[in-house]
Write an enzyme that holds these catalytic residues in place. Structure first.
Site, PDB file in Angstrom:
ATOM      1  N   THR A  82      -5.572  -7.538  10.287  1.00 29.90           N
ATOM      2  CA  THR A  82      -5.868  -6.229   9.677  1.00 29.90           C
ATOM      3  C   THR A  82      -5.386  -5.035  10.514  1.00 29.90           C
ATOM      4  OG1 THR A  82      -7.852  -7.239   8.741  1.00 29.90           O
ATOM      5  CG2 THR A  82      -7.742  -4.826   8.706  1.00 29.90           C
ATOM      6  N   ARG A  89       2.783  -6.473   9.480  1.00 32.95           N
ATOM      7  CA  ARG A  89       2.028  -5.403  10.165  1.00 32.95           C
ATOM      8  C   ARG A  89       2.453  -5.262  11.630  1.00 32.95           C
ATOM      9  NH1 ARG A  89      -3.700  -7.267   7.386  1.00 32.95           N
ATOM     10  NH2 ARG A  89      -3.649  -5.912   5.565  1.00 32.95           N
ATOM     11  N   ASN A  96      -1.935  -0.048   6.946  1.00 31.99           N
ATOM     12  CA  ASN A  96      -1.409  -1.338   7.411  1.00 31.99           C
ATOM     13  C   ASN A  96      -0.497  -2.032   6.391  1.00 31.99           C
ATOM     14  OD1 ASN A  96      -3.455  -1.970   5.681  1.00 31.99           O
ATOM     15  ND2 ASN A  96      -4.689  -3.101   7.157  1.00 31.99           N
ATOM     16  N   HIS A 130      -1.919  -5.223   1.336  1.00 36.08           N
ATOM     17  CA  HIS A 130      -3.200  -5.884   1.100  1.00 36.08           C
ATOM     18  C   HIS A 130      -2.884  -7.297   0.642  1.00 36.08           C
ATOM     19  CE1 HIS A 130      -7.023  -7.096  -0.612  1.00 36.08           C
ATOM     20  NE2 HIS A 130      -6.308  -7.566  -1.615  1.00 36.08           N
ATOM     21  N   ARG A 177      -1.429 -14.164   4.223  1.00 37.29           N
ATOM     22  CA  ARG A 177      -2.201 -13.452   5.255  1.00 37.29           C
ATOM     23  C   ARG A 177      -1.524 -13.621   6.621  1.00 37.29           C
ATOM     24  NH1 ARG A 177      -6.880 -10.330   4.047  1.00 37.29           N
ATOM     25  NH2 ARG A 177      -7.809 -10.962   6.006  1.00 37.29           N
ATOM     26  N   LYS A 181       0.841  -1.202   0.000  1.00 41.71           N
ATOM     27  CA  LYS A 181       0.000   0.000   0.000  1.00 41.71           C
ATOM     28  C   LYS A 181       0.884   1.263   0.000  1.00 41.71           C
ATOM     29  CE  LYS A 181      -3.877  -2.232   2.359  1.00 41.71           C
ATOM     30  NZ  LYS A 181      -4.925  -2.053   3.399  1.00 41.71           N
TER      31      LYS A 181
HETATM   32  P1  ADP Z   1      -7.847  -6.910   5.213  1.00 40.69           P
HETATM   33  O1  ADP Z   1      -7.105  -5.858   4.422  1.00 40.69           O
HETATM   34  O2  ADP Z   1      -7.007  -7.441   6.348  1.00 40.69           O
HETATM   35  O3  ADP Z   1      -8.406  -8.017   4.344  1.00 40.69           O
HETATM   36  P2  ADP Z   1     -10.574  -5.807   5.401  1.00 40.69           P
HETATM   37  O4  ADP Z   1     -10.922  -6.507   4.124  1.00 40.69           O
HETATM   38  O5  ADP Z   1     -11.492  -5.978   6.560  1.00 40.69           O
HETATM   39  O6  ADP Z   1      -9.096  -6.191   5.907  1.00 40.69           O
HETATM   40  O7  ADP Z   1     -10.484  -4.239   5.128  1.00 40.69           O
HETATM   41  C1  ADP Z   1      -9.828  -3.732   4.012  1.00 40.69           C
HETATM   42  C2  ADP Z   1      -8.952  -2.554   4.418  1.00 40.69           C
HETATM   43  O8  ADP Z   1      -9.796  -1.472   4.834  1.00 40.69           O
HETATM   44  C3  ADP Z   1      -8.030  -2.811   5.597  1.00 40.69           C
HETATM   45  O9  ADP Z   1      -6.808  -3.406   5.220  1.00 40.69           O
HETATM   46  C4  ADP Z   1      -7.831  -1.410   6.149  1.00 40.69           C
HETATM   47  O10 ADP Z   1      -6.820  -0.697   5.430  1.00 40.69           O
HETATM   48  C5  ADP Z   1      -9.166  -0.747   5.873  1.00 40.69           C
HETATM   49  N1  ADP Z   1     -10.088  -0.803   7.018  1.00 40.69           N
HETATM   50  C6  ADP Z   1     -10.765  -1.886   7.447  1.00 40.69           C
HETATM   51  N2  ADP Z   1     -11.562  -1.569   8.486  1.00 40.69           N
HETATM   52  C7  ADP Z   1     -11.378  -0.251   8.697  1.00 40.69           C
HETATM   53  C8  ADP Z   1     -11.915   0.700   9.629  1.00 40.69           C
HETATM   54  N3  ADP Z   1     -12.785   0.356  10.558  1.00 40.69           N
HETATM   55  N4  ADP Z   1     -11.514   1.969   9.533  1.00 40.69           N
HETATM   56  C9  ADP Z   1     -10.631   2.363   8.593  1.00 40.69           C
HETATM   57  N5  ADP Z   1     -10.087   1.523   7.702  1.00 40.69           N
HETATM   58  C10 ADP Z   1     -10.453   0.242   7.751  1.00 40.69           C
END
Ligand code: ADP
Length: 198
Positions: A131, A142, A162, A165, A125, A16
């Site tokens: 996340t 992370r 974070n 992705h 992952r 990212k």
């Molecule tokens: P991941 O990336 O671990 O698969 P998600 O699919 O739940 O997680 O969310 C996608 C991305 O959206 C996260 O990596 C994060 O950057 C962002 N994100 C998720 N939840 C939130 C939140 N509550 N507030 C702000 N950003 C969020």
């Protein structure tokens, strides 16, 4: 149709904009490679909003899930969701977070790659960590390099930073790989230790 061999599994990774700007491209790739995962496609891009919009699921179920996760954060830390976000509707909140995510993911260049190997989706992952950076285990990307949280991000109406992705399921990986790479851009080659390591 026969399921593919676990070592053939592919996943899509994006470093990212925070990871790129912090010089963590090499570290990210290094951690996949040292584990025995193979990078089979790689490119830096500054994505257009539409491309990033097509990358993330658009269905209400996914958007509501993001909203639900956000509302749990508000509950846990005692924030007033209505006051801070103007609504308690989970789908609306999910849409809001999705918008912040698109803003963030198009705020700078990202490095896109396809990673292949034994159970690549779950492996990547695991190497990335959960996340929310403040919850991520030490030893994950992370956990070792980031400190953000939904509570902090939502206060500032922005996405969580974070670093990476990574696709969540093989089905998601198929969709995401097709969104970012043509067949010709994905390369088949053998890594030296493949016959020994698995
Ligand atoms: P991941 O990336 O671990 O698969 P998600 O699919 O739940 O997680 O969310 C996608 C991305 O959206 C996260 O990596 C994060 O950057 C962002 N994100 C998720 N939840 C939130 C939140 N509550 N507030 C702000 N950003 C969020």
């Amino acid at each position: 149709m026969a399921t593919p061999h676990p070592r053939e599994e592919r996943t899509l990774v994006l470093v990212k904009p925070d990871g790129v700007k912090r010089g963590l491209i090499g570290e990210t790739i290094h951690r996949f490679e040292q584990r025995g995962l193979k990078v089979i496609a790689l490119k830096m891009i500054w994505a257009k909003r539409e491309e990033m919009d097509n990358h993330y699921p658009k269905d209400d179920a996914w958007t509501r899930r993001v909203g639900e996760k956000t509302s749990k954060t508000y509950e846990k830390y005692g924030y007033d969701m209505k006051l801070e976000l103007g609504t308690t509707d989970l789908l609306e909140i999910g849409k809001m977070v999705r918008g912040w995510l698109l803003d963030f993911m198009t705020s700078g260049p990202v490095v896109k790659m396809v990673v292949q190997g034994v159970h690549a989706v779950d492996m990547v992952r695991k190497i990335a960590g959960v996340t929310m950076p403040y919850m991520a285990d030490m030893g994950t990307i992370r956990g070792d390099y980031s400190v953000d949280s939904a509570a902090a991000a939502n206060k500032e109406k922005r996405s969580v930073h974070n670093i990476v992705h990574a696709s969540e399921t093989p089905e998601e990986a198929t969709h995401e790989i097709a969104n970012w790479f043509t067949k010709e851009e994905i390369h088949a080659y053998k890594r030296m230790e493949e016959d020994i390591q698995f």
